[in-house]
Design an enzyme around this catalytic site. Structure first.
Site, PDB file in Angstrom:
ATOM      1  N   ASP A  13       0.889  -1.162   0.000  1.00 43.78           N
ATOM      2  CA  ASP A  13       0.000   0.000   0.000  1.00 43.78           C
ATOM      3  C   ASP A  13       0.925   1.209   0.000  1.00 43.78           C
ATOM      4  OD1 ASP A  13      -1.642   2.144   0.557  1.00 43.78           O
ATOM      5  OD2 ASP A  13      -2.326   1.397   2.504  1.00 43.78           O
ATOM      6  N   LYS A  75       2.906  11.470  -3.277  1.00 41.60           N
ATOM      7  CA  LYS A  75       1.937  10.746  -4.097  1.00 41.60           C
ATOM      8  C   LYS A  75       0.999  11.714  -4.831  1.00 41.60           C
ATOM      9  CE  LYS A  75      -1.561   7.080  -3.520  1.00 41.60           C
ATOM     10  NZ  LYS A  75      -2.116   6.159  -2.499  1.00 41.60           N
ATOM     11  N   GLU A 174      -7.104   0.616  -4.627  1.00 40.51           N
ATOM     12  CA  GLU A 174      -7.142   0.509  -3.160  1.00 40.51           C
ATOM     13  C   GLU A 174      -8.477  -0.046  -2.649  1.00 40.51           C
ATOM     14  OE1 GLU A 174      -5.941   4.443  -1.948  1.00 40.51           O
ATOM     15  OE2 GLU A 174      -3.916   4.137  -2.728  1.00 40.51           O
ATOM     16  N   ASP A 197     -12.917   5.668   2.403  1.00 42.77           N
ATOM     17  CA  ASP A 197     -11.495   5.735   2.763  1.00 42.77           C
ATOM     18  C   ASP A 197     -11.110   7.153   3.181  1.00 42.77           C
ATOM     19  OD1 ASP A 197      -8.722   5.802   2.896  1.00 42.77           O
ATOM     20  OD2 ASP A 197      -8.395   4.767   0.991  1.00 42.77           O
TER      21      ASP A 197
END
Ligand code: ADP
Ligand code: MG
Length: 631
Positions: A13, A75, A174, A197
């Site tokens: 992850d 990211k 994800e 999330d």
């Protein structure tokens, strides 16, 4: 424990805030870490003149000392142009500049580095960690990305893997990973799921459709129906809510020698700590030691106040859920499950808001900040040919139950029951005025808790004080089609409730199930007797207590010979209770049963006198309950 495959596929992850690695074998997925507490690796890399200086926790901890050389949240820049990410670039403490084709690159320690290269430095660190832990050279990986990542962002992630010397077998969404970790898709029917999330700096909600595989050698198909989110809404915003007024106060005060960035960083740490504390208790003390540079702060924060202040943030996530469902072209009632992902969903207010809004319990059995890596590992195991088909997942492989007073197990769901299944049983307390009841969820075939596998512990708190045996605690076990177990306990009079969720099949292989089964046959007779003695001791203790109380009220109304007989029975039963507590194996169940019957028989006149008496005095309250849970 299975030997590690010689060429395992790890799941990674690669998060905005934290990254982690996991591996799956026949007993299911697990997170890799050298020591406990170090499994979450902050996605932070520090550079110096020689190149990489620190990665992960050490880089994150020293961020305040080297703000311009420490790169975090990179990211956000993967496969994006600077024009696209102007706001993020401006907020960063390191320099983000325009590179080839307008792409965002980082100018750090004397050279520019692409987000891919920085990600690769982090991935290389993760690869080395995994190899050291497993003792084999890990070269293959499944890496996760947000569902909304476009081709350029996915390609950038692949490139990062390649630069780190990894063979990226698959780029996995994800939310799909989270679903896989829960075993969703392993069933027989199609499902629609929502993955909520809330991470450190971003919020994503995804509506997924899962189709079961058509044949044994095919994988389930996960289709993204819609995504929604906010790339500027995350756990950090909740930290800021807690220190907002402090920030203003400090800004107003005269502060020489400490710059705004330092102060902000300090407040963030303090805010995050307070946020986590408020998830566990109703209030917390917020202390800032200014060390002469800042005014000292010492104040109380309450969960209630925090939840009120953070409500706009929570409401925003729910609005985005509504948008995602609308875009998916479905009704909220068509949703089969809701899965919680991201460290920030640990906040009770988030879980409550989500469950209320969707009108159903959400999947939270697996650590929300670890579930994506676990799912990536499950995908990795599927790709490398590790199969879990030895474990029949459409049945409960081992019985599920609850520890009762005395250490015995009350089984609620028997092994080999087909899922989904629901079972309830009534329990009570074993101590007067007990306000908290400890519940211990177990798996296995043996009769005593110590011989079963512990799945979870939780507490039912805040019961109004009542005599032992009076509270009516209804415990419900529910195993859904994916094998996820939810346990809920409700005290009927007060309405207090508590619950826990676990995935009982994780950590179990077919061989282990067989071994556990065999053991239970071996010990069947002995176990049954011990269980019987333990239950007798618990019930007899309540009897002795009630009879003792009644006797003290009505003693003078009874014939001396009756009192004498009752008392001698009580002495005998008390002796047996003590002996059972010492070692139930040494107590003869038949003799104990007979002694208890004798006591019950002899004490009938005591009860009659006590009832007659209480009818004269005041109306009675309650009566004996069923078996008792916890202590
Ligand atoms: P990401 O996916 O962005 O990498 P994570 O899923 O690891 O992030 O989530 C990180 C966030 O979770 C941080 O804001 C952190 O403060 C928050 N968090 C972690 N544990 C808790 C907790 N117990 N209570 C509240 N927030 C938490
Ligand atoms: Mg994440």
């Amino acid at each position: 424990m299975e030997p590690t495959a010689t060429d395992p596929v790890m799941g990674i992850d690669l998060g905005t805030t934290n990254s982690l690695i996991a591996i799956a074998d026949a007993s299911g997925p697990r997170i890799l870490a050298r020591e406990s507490g170090t499994d979450l690796v902050p996605s932070v890399v520090r550079y110096g003149p020689e190149g990489v200086e620190a990665v992960g926790r050490s880089a994150a901890d020293a961020l305040r000392d080297h703000p311009e050389r420490t790169v975090y949240s990179f990211k956000r820049f993967m496969g994006r142009t600077l024009a696209d990410r102007e706001t993020e670039a401006e907020a960063a403490s390191y320099r983000v500049v325009e590179g080839p084709r307008g792409l965002a690159v980082v100018d750090v320690a004397g050279r520019t580095r692409t987000p891919q290269e920085i990600s690769a430095d982090l991935l290389r660190h993760l690869k080395e960690e995994a190899s050291a832990i497993l003792g084999v050279d890990v070269r293959r990986a499944v890496v996760t990305v947000p569902a909304y990542f476009d081709d350029a962002q996915r390609q950038a992630t692949r490139d990062a893997g390649r630069l780190a010397g990894l063979e990226v077998l698959r780029i996995l969404n994800e939310p799909t990973a989270a679903a896989l970790a829960y075993g969703i898709g392993g069933g027989r029917k199609a499902e629609t799921i929502v993955v909520f999330d809330l991470g450190g700096g971003t919020f994503d909600v995804t509506v997924l459709e899962v189709m079961p595989p058509e044949s044994e050698d095919e994988e389930s198909i996960f289709r993204v129906l819609s995504t929604a989110g906010d790339s500027r809404l995350g756990g950090d915003d909740f930290d800021r809510v807690l220190v907002r007024d402090l920030d203003e106060e400090l800004r107003g005060s005269d502060l020489e020698g400490i710059d705004l960035a330092h102060r902000r960083a300090l407040l963030r740490v303090v805010g995050e700590r307070a946020k986590i504390a408020l998830g566990e208790s109703d209030a917390t003390r917020l202390v800032v030691d200014g060390a002469g540079l800042l005014p000292d702060v010492d104040r109380m924060l309450t969960r209630e106040g925090f939840e009120a202040d953070a409500k706009p943030l929570v409401d925003r996530t729910l609005e985005l859920c509504a948008a995602a469902i609308r875009d998916a072209g479905i009704e909220a009632s068509a949703i089969d499950r809701v899965v919680l992902v991201g460290g920030s969903t640990r906040m009770p207010m988030i879980r409550q808001a989500v469950e209320t809004w969707f009108g159903r319990p959400a999947y939270s059995a697996l650590d929300p900040d670890r579930v994506v890596a676990m799912g990536a590992a499950v995908q990795g195991a599927i790709l490398s040919g590790v199969r879990r088909d030895a474990l029949l997942l459409d049945v409960v492989p081992l019985s599920l139950g609850l520890e009762t007073a005395g250490g015995a197990v009350a089984k609620l769901v028997m092994k080999n029951t087909t899922v989904p299944v629901r079972a309830t049983e009534m329990f009570s307390t074993s101590v007067d005025g007990q306000m908290n009841v400890a519940l211990h969820v177990l798996q296995g075939e043996r009769e005593m808790a110590e011989h079963c596998r512990s799945l979870a512990r939780f507490e039912l708190r805040g019961l109004p004080p009542m005599p032992a045996g009076i509270p009516q605690i209804e415990v419900e076990f529910q195993v859904d089609a994916n094998g996820v177990l939810g346990v809920e306990a409700v005290e009927r009079r007060s309405g207090r409730r508590a619950r826990v969720q676990v995935v009982p099949s994780h950590g179990l292989t077919r061989e282990e199930v067989d071994r556990i089964e065999e053991e239970s046959f071996e010990h069947a007779r002995e176990d049954m007797l011990v269980h019987r003695v333990v239950d007798l001791a618990v019930n007899a203790a309540l009897d002795v207590k009630w009879i003792g109380e009644a006797l003290s009220r009505v003693r003078e109304e009874l014939e001396a010979s009756i009192v004498e007989r009752v008392e001698s029975c009580m002495v005998e039963v008390r002796g047996l209770i003590d002996a059972s507590r010492e070692d139930p194996r040494k107590v003869d169940a038949e003799a104990f049963h007979a002694a208890k019957e004798r006591l019950d028989r002899e004490s009938v006149p005591v009860h009659e006198a006590a009832i007659a008496r209480s009818l004269r005095d005041s109306p009675p309250e309650g009566g004996p309950g069923g078996s008792t849970a916890g202590s």
